[in-house]
Design a protein around this motif. Structure first.
Motif, PDB file in Angstrom:
ATOM      1  N   GLU A  47      29.070 -88.093   9.292  1.00 27.41           N
ATOM      2  CA  GLU A  47      28.291 -87.206   8.443  1.00 27.41           C
ATOM      3  C   GLU A  47      26.865 -87.731   8.248  1.00 27.41           C
ATOM      4  OE1 GLU A  47      30.134 -86.073   4.829  1.00 27.41           O
ATOM      5  OE2 GLU A  47      31.580 -84.784   5.852  1.00 27.41           O
ATOM      6  N   THR A 100      25.273 -75.767  -0.604  1.00 33.29           N
ATOM      7  CA  THR A 100      25.318 -74.309  -0.597  1.00 33.29           C
ATOM      8  C   THR A 100      24.790 -73.779   0.729  1.00 33.29           C
ATOM      9  OG1 THR A 100      23.099 -74.123  -1.544  1.00 33.29           O
ATOM     10  CG2 THR A 100      24.952 -74.280  -3.089  1.00 33.29           C
ATOM     11  N   TRP A 147      32.229 -83.796  11.103  1.00 35.73           N
ATOM     12  CA  TRP A 147      31.096 -83.555  10.202  1.00 35.73           C
ATOM     13  C   TRP A 147      31.327 -82.289   9.390  1.00 35.73           C
ATOM     14  CZ3 TRP A 147      27.890 -79.221  10.196  1.00 35.73           C
ATOM     15  CH2 TRP A 147      26.800 -79.289   9.318  1.00 35.73           C
ATOM     16  N   ARG A 148      30.919 -82.321   8.122  1.00 35.07           N
ATOM     17  CA  ARG A 148      30.980 -81.153   7.265  1.00 35.07           C
ATOM     18  C   ARG A 148      29.728 -81.109   6.391  1.00 35.07           C
ATOM     19  NH1 ARG A 148      34.495 -80.847  10.356  1.00 35.07           N
ATOM     20  NH2 ARG A 148      36.685 -80.261  10.060  1.00 35.07           N
ATOM     21  N   TRP A 149      29.326 -79.901   5.998  1.00 35.73           N
ATOM     22  CA  TRP A 149      28.264 -79.825   5.004  1.00 35.73           C
ATOM     23  C   TRP A 149      28.913 -79.470   3.671  1.00 35.73           C
ATOM     24  CZ3 TRP A 149      28.117 -74.558   7.017  1.00 35.73           C
ATOM     25  CH2 TRP A 149      27.957 -73.580   6.052  1.00 35.73           C
ATOM     26  N   HIS A 150      28.359 -80.021   2.603  1.00 34.76           N
ATOM     27  CA  HIS A 150      28.978 -79.916   1.281  1.00 34.76           C
ATOM     28  C   HIS A 150      28.069 -79.223   0.275  1.00 34.76           C
ATOM     29  CE1 HIS A 150      31.959 -82.719   2.870  1.00 34.76           C
ATOM     30  NE2 HIS A 150      30.964 -83.496   3.257  1.00 34.76           N
ATOM     31  N   GLY A 189      24.304 -82.203   1.870  1.00 33.24           N
ATOM     32  CA  GLY A 189      25.241 -82.927   1.029  1.00 33.24           C
ATOM     33  C   GLY A 189      25.923 -84.067   1.738  1.00 33.24           C
ATOM     34  N   ASN A 190      25.280 -84.607   2.771  1.00 32.86           N
ATOM     35  CA  ASN A 190      25.840 -85.712   3.541  1.00 32.86           C
ATOM     36  C   ASN A 190      25.346 -87.050   2.999  1.00 32.86           C
ATOM     37  OD1 ASN A 190      25.438 -83.764   6.543  1.00 32.86           O
ATOM     38  ND2 ASN A 190      27.256 -83.989   5.294  1.00 32.86           N
TER      39      ASN A 190
END
Length: 276
Positions: A74, A151, A146-149, A234-235
């Motif tokens: 991330e 909005t 990987w993820r975005w956290h 948000g990483n």
């Protein structure tokens, strides 16, 4: 009589703007046609950042640490997105120098078309290619974990910052291509891009670097964009307390805008002065 003259001047201005848009789109379509004739070059440009992402995430990620104990993948994906925007510089330069060496730009300048449409068309085509590269890297990053956290609006803001950096790098690439004039000299510029890229926070936090190198990395324009993009997604990010680290979003806008303000007029002026 005065009103008639003002109406004619307005019509000419509107006509010039419309011609500029049409000519620029024609040059953009020319780049699309060139991609269709040489898809291998486009695919290679899209594959390179994917290879970098896989190599660092799978081969080196296990030995990398992130401030606060976050996941390295991330941390890495936003940095690779920034480098993807920066590494297109040499591709733009190669295309410009190739057209310049073959006399293509001189032929375009002799046609009744908007003077800077060739440069704008090249820039628009490269930006569209950059969107494809962003989507591919994000898809591969998602597959790797990987993820975005944040909005959706924050994620779109991150993409906007990345494309702003890309536009600035394209403007610099177009100007440098017109200056160096020969494809073989592009390699020299490409060699200079790598140290700038690796002295950023794309792969590692500046806190893990020697003091002087960490300070250089914090003020690197690519670091500003990488830090701002990580915040918006948000990483995990850098843990620095310097002014540059705390105002990364401001610098992520300021650096590319300054490059655009400087490089765009210089590229247009250089293009107009060719063969004089």
């Amino acid at each position: 009589m005065t009103d008639v003259r003002e109406d004619r001047a307005h019509e000419e201005t509107s006509g010039d703007a419309a011609r500029w848009v049409i000519d620029s789109w024609t040059m953009t379509r020319r780049e699309f046609a060139r991609w269709a004739r040489n898809p291998a070059g486009v695919l290679l440009a899209l594959f390179f950042p994917v290879m970098m992402l896989v190599m660092f995430a799978l081969f080196l990620g296990g030995s990398m640490t992130v401030a606060g104990g976050g996941d390295y993948t991330e941390f890495l994906v936003p940095g690779l997105l920034v480098l993807t925007m920066a590494f297109g510089l040499e591709g733009t330069m190669t295309a410009i120098t190739r057209d310049l060496g073959r006399g293509v730009l001189d032929r375009f300048r002799s046609l009744p078309m908007a003077p800077t449409a060739v440069l704008v068309g090249r820039g628009v085509a490269d930006l569209l290619e950059s969107v494809a590269a962003l989507l591919i890297v994000l898809a591969v990053g998602f597959a790797l974990g990987w993820r975005w956290h944040g909005t959706l609006s924050a994620a779109l803001g991150a993409v906007g910052l990345l494309l702003l950096l890309r536009a600035a790098m394209l403007a610099c690439g177009i100007w440098l291509g017109l200056v160096v004039g020969r494809p073989e000299l592009v390699m020299a510029v490409q060699i200079l891009v790598w140290p700038v890229a690796f002295t950023s926070s794309a792969f590692a936090s500046p806190e893990s670097m020697p003091g002087w190198l960490g300070a250089v990395a914090e003020w690197n324009p690519m670091s500003a964009t990488a830090t701002a993009v990580r915040d918006l997604f948000g990483n995990p990010g850098v843990a620095g307390t310097s002014w540059a680290a705390e105002h990364a979003l401001f610098l992520a806008v300021l650096w590319p805008v300054l490059l655009l303000v400087v490089a765009c007029p210089m590229a247009a002026g250089r293009f107009r002065s060719l063969s004089r």
